[in-house]
Scaffold this motif. Structure first.
Motif, PDB file in Angstrom:
ATOM      1  N   VAL A 380      66.069   0.515  78.392  1.00  0.00           N
ATOM      2  CA  VAL A 380      66.572  -0.839  78.655  1.00  0.00           C
ATOM      3  C   VAL A 380      67.005  -1.539  77.370  1.00  0.00           C
ATOM      4  N   LYS A 381      66.221  -1.372  76.305  1.00  0.00           N
ATOM      5  CA  LYS A 381      66.556  -2.066  75.050  1.00  0.00           C
ATOM      6  C   LYS A 381      67.924  -1.629  74.517  1.00  0.00           C
ATOM      7  N   HIS A 382      68.292  -0.383  74.776  1.00  0.00           N
ATOM      8  CA  HIS A 382      69.593   0.100  74.306  1.00  0.00           C
ATOM      9  C   HIS A 382      70.731  -0.554  75.091  1.00  0.00           C
ATOM     10  N   LEU A 383      70.495  -0.800  76.372  1.00  0.00           N
ATOM     11  CA  LEU A 383      71.521  -1.461  77.191  1.00  0.00           C
ATOM     12  C   LEU A 383      71.662  -2.930  76.793  1.00  0.00           C
ATOM     13  N   VAL A 384      70.549  -3.537  76.407  1.00  0.00           N
ATOM     14  CA  VAL A 384      70.612  -4.924  75.924  1.00  0.00           C
ATOM     15  C   VAL A 384      71.415  -4.965  74.624  1.00  0.00           C
ATOM     16  N   SER A 385      71.186  -3.998  73.740  1.00  0.00           N
ATOM     17  CA  SER A 385      71.962  -3.921  72.488  1.00  0.00           C
ATOM     18  C   SER A 385      73.439  -3.685  72.786  1.00  0.00           C
ATOM     19  N   MET A 386      73.703  -2.933  73.843  1.00  0.00           N
ATOM     20  CA  MET A 386      75.083  -2.615  74.215  1.00  0.00           C
ATOM     21  C   MET A 386      75.865  -3.860  74.631  1.00  0.00           C
ATOM     22  N   MET A 394      82.557  -1.872  76.804  1.00  0.00           N
ATOM     23  CA  MET A 394      81.146  -1.456  76.792  1.00  0.00           C
ATOM     24  C   MET A 394      80.227  -2.642  77.067  1.00  0.00           C
ATOM     25  N   GLN A 395      80.586  -3.819  76.571  1.00  0.00           N
ATOM     26  CA  GLN A 395      79.782  -5.012  76.855  1.00  0.00           C
ATOM     27  C   GLN A 395      79.725  -5.264  78.365  1.00  0.00           C
ATOM     28  N   ASN A 396      80.886  -5.185  78.994  1.00  0.00           N
ATOM     29  CA  ASN A 396      80.941  -5.433  80.437  1.00  0.00           C
ATOM     30  C   ASN A 396      80.172  -4.384  81.228  1.00  0.00           C
ATOM     31  N   GLU A 397      80.267  -3.119  80.792  1.00  0.00           N
ATOM     32  CA  GLU A 397      79.527  -2.047  81.480  1.00  0.00           C
ATOM     33  C   GLU A 397      78.024  -2.327  81.418  1.00  0.00           C
ATOM     34  N   ALA A 398      77.549  -2.752  80.249  1.00  0.00           N
ATOM     35  CA  ALA A 398      76.121  -3.037  80.078  1.00  0.00           C
ATOM     36  C   ALA A 398      75.696  -4.246  80.910  1.00  0.00           C
ATOM     37  N   LEU A 399      76.487  -5.312  80.866  1.00  0.00           N
ATOM     38  CA  LEU A 399      76.158  -6.536  81.607  1.00  0.00           C
ATOM     39  C   LEU A 399      76.103  -6.280  83.105  1.00  0.00           C
ATOM     40  N   ASN A 400      77.082  -5.544  83.616  1.00  0.00           N
ATOM     41  CA  ASN A 400      77.097  -5.245  85.054  1.00  0.00           C
ATOM     42  C   ASN A 400      75.924  -4.362  85.456  1.00  0.00           C
ATOM     43  N   VAL A 439      83.675 -11.014  79.559  1.00  0.00           N
ATOM     44  CA  VAL A 439      82.302 -10.857  79.087  1.00  0.00           C
ATOM     45  C   VAL A 439      81.499 -12.132  79.348  1.00  0.00           C
ATOM     46  N   LYS A 440      82.110 -13.291  79.110  1.00  0.00           N
ATOM     47  CA  LYS A 440      81.437 -14.573  79.413  1.00  0.00           C
ATOM     48  C   LYS A 440      81.091 -14.652  80.897  1.00  0.00           C
ATOM     49  N   ASN A 442      80.685 -12.184  83.101  1.00  0.00           N
ATOM     50  CA  ASN A 442      79.613 -11.246  83.467  1.00  0.00           C
ATOM     51  C   ASN A 442      78.268 -11.646  82.871  1.00  0.00           C
ATOM     52  N   SER A 443      78.287 -12.300  81.705  1.00  0.00           N
ATOM     53  CA  SER A 443      77.044 -12.783  81.099  1.00  0.00           C
ATOM     54  C   SER A 443      76.394 -13.818  82.000  1.00  0.00           C
ATOM     55  N   MET A 444      77.218 -14.681  82.575  1.00  0.00           N
ATOM     56  CA  MET A 444      76.672 -15.712  83.484  1.00  0.00           C
ATOM     57  C   MET A 444      76.189 -15.089  84.786  1.00  0.00           C
ATOM     58  N   GLY A 445      76.875 -14.042  85.239  1.00  0.00           N
ATOM     59  CA  GLY A 445      76.422 -13.339  86.442  1.00  0.00           C
ATOM     60  C   GLY A 445      75.034 -12.755  86.232  1.00  0.00           C
ATOM     61  N   LEU A 446      74.784 -12.197  85.042  1.00  0.00           N
ATOM     62  CA  LEU A 446      73.467 -11.652  84.722  1.00  0.00           C
ATOM     63  C   LEU A 446      72.440 -12.777  84.598  1.00  0.00           C
ATOM     64  N   LEU A 447      72.843 -13.899  83.986  1.00  0.00           N
ATOM     65  CA  LEU A 447      71.931 -15.046  83.848  1.00  0.00           C
ATOM     66  C   LEU A 447      71.410 -15.512  85.205  1.00  0.00           C
TER      67      LEU A 447
END
Length: 495
Positions: A380-386, A394-400, A439-440, A442-447
């Motif tokens: 999980v920590k690697h996906l957070v770093s991603m 890659m940011q979007n892949e990790a966030l989704n 990315v913004k 998808n970041s909010m979707g994760l939030l």
């Protein structure tokens, strides 16, 4: 006397010094109408005379095409297909003219493809096959002619020749096999972006030859499999390949060479497998055939290029397939290897591909067991770093992936999210003006997913993300602004 005169000229033109006087006397233009004769002897001598006078003279060859010699040559091939001397003269003439763009254009208006197929089938000598191959290779450079050659069945005839000569150790046969293989590549491979729709259709109709060739090459254990050959496996009839056992033979080849220092065979076979893993229909078939497990077994390879392609193949297999993601996501050995590669700073490409595969497994799976397995493997920590990668994709892949995993089992992930400071990373992405709108978004979707955890909600509130979200409500990108409004409503408990 015309036949005798043409015969004399054909003999005179053998002498290099006599070509110029023949040209100056306009004998070429005088001879061309004789190619319309129905007298085979006349055709033979006139054809030879023209060929010898014009040999290696580009200006004269262009003139021949301009005054209409191409239809006459195709007519000879058509009307006198059984006459060895006339066919030889016509093929030699086409061989000398085929490199000219004007000749290719003229030939595309004829049925030359059908006649060349006929001659391929009739050819008994290596010499005759070679000259037909030379003509075909030149014509295959033209898209319109390439379509005609494939539609006329040239690849299928070539497959018959290959199968007939397989196993032969004679040098002449080996040359023919190589020439036929090269010609197949020329006909069925090309820059698709520049090819017509008709050619793409023709390519898909001719895949049987590729399968025959592939099965022959691989079953013979040859190491001549190259990247160009591997590309022949793309956009093909994948189910047919499975029926022929080609995929398992590719894997046999890989296993045989996995410890070899020469990785060219491994990379070529993996390129083929990677292309095969793209269509949905073949993903399902690969899973049913147990291909995923066999590919995983190759992880012991120490070659970075092979590792890179191996990871890409597995990612293609998991893409859009929950079954594949769950098989891969519950294999402790694979996950351990992936996590090890996720921090392989000395091989950035492998590091990125390992992270992408981990994200793909998490994204496409629907199982709590997979989430727990990735958490246990400390992935999980690697996906957070991603999420903070320099590449937006890659940011979007990790966030989704993290959003989907949070929807499946947030409780399992909660502690890792806190330790890896996911909330703070997301806030940084939302504040940064250089962060892409997607990315913004998808970041909010994760939030929104994280707000279902009391501890994470508290972190979100303490980090004052609410202020940043309020600013984003007036963002120039409509989707970002809309998602910011939605996220604020969830944060306030309004939805």
């Amino acid at each position: 006397c015309a036949v005798k005169a043409a015969h004399v000229l054909s003999e005179i033109a053998k002498n290099e010094e006599m070509k110029k006087p023949c040209i100056e006397a306009d004998l070429v233009l005088t001879l061309i109408p004789l190619l319309e004769s129905t007298d085979q002897e006349m055709l033979l001598h006139a054809g030879r005379a023209i060929g010898r006078i014009c040999y290696d003279n580009r200006a004269l060859q262009e003139e021949l095409v301009r005054v209409g010699v191409i239809p006459s040559l195709v007519r000879i091939l058509t009307d006198y297909a059984e006459s060895e001397p006339l066919v030889h003269v016509a093929l030699l003439a086409l061989y000398n003219l085929a490199d000219l763009d004007s000749a290719k254009e003229a030939l595309s208006m004829t049925k030359v493809a059908e006649q060349l197929v006929k001659q391929l089938k009739r050819a008994e000598s290596h010499e005759r096959l070679e000259i037909v191959f030379e003509v075909l290779q030149a014509l295959a450079e033209n898209d319109a002619l390439k379509v005609q050659l494939v539609d006329a069945g040239v690849p299928e005839v070539l497959s018959e020749i290959l199968l007939r000569l397989q196993g032969s150790s004679q040098a002449e046969d080996t040359c023919i096999v190589k020439a036929a293989s090269d010609l197949i590549v020329s006909l069925l491979l090309g820059a698709d972006a520049h090819l017509s729709k008709e050619l793409k259709v023709a390519k898909s109709n001719a895949k049987a030859i590729v399968l025959l060739l592939a099965r022959h090459e691989i079953s013979q254990g040859k190491d001549s499999l190259n990247s160009e050959f591997a590309l022949l496996f793309s956009d093909g009839n994948c189910l047919r390949m499975f029926q022929l056992g080609v995929v398992h033979q590719l894997l046999d080849l890989l296993e045989k060479h996995i410890q070899s220092r020469d990785t060219s065979v491994q990379q070529a076979a993996l390129s083929a497998l990677q292309n095969l893993a793209i269509p949905v229909v073949s993903k399902v078939q690969m899973l049913e055939e147990g291909i995923a497990e066999r590919i995983e077994a190759l992880l012991r390879s120490e070659s970075p290029p092979v590792q890179f392609k191996l990871l890409g193949t597995l990612r293609m297999l998991a893409d859009g397939q929950a079954d594949a993601a769950e098989i891969l996501g519950q294999d402790p050995q694979l996950l351990s290897r992936l996590v090890q590669w996720c921090s392989a700073s000395d091989h950035s490409g492998i590091c990125a591909e390992a992270n992408r595969l981990l994200a793909s497994i998490l994204h496409h799976n629907r199982s709590q067991e997979v989430v727990k397995a990735i958490q246990a493997a400390q992935g999980v920590k690697h996906l957070v770093s991603m999420t903070t990668s320099e590449h937006a994709a890659m940011q979007n892949e990790a966030l989704n992936a993290l959003a989907i995993a949070s929807a499946i089992d947030l409780e399992t992930l909660e502690e890792s999210f806190k330790e890896s400071q996911l909330v703070q990373s997301l806030h940084k992405l939302l504040r940064d003006e250089n962060t892409s709108p997607e990315v913004k978004y998808n970041s909010m979707g994760l939030l929104c997913r994280l707000l279902n955890s009391g501890d994470l909600r508290q972190e979100i509130e303490e980090d004052k993300i609410k202020d940043t979200l309020e600013q984003l409500c007036s963002h120039s990108n409509a989707n970002v602004a809309k998602e910011a409004i939605t996220t604020l409503q969830v944060l306030r408990g309004e939805t």
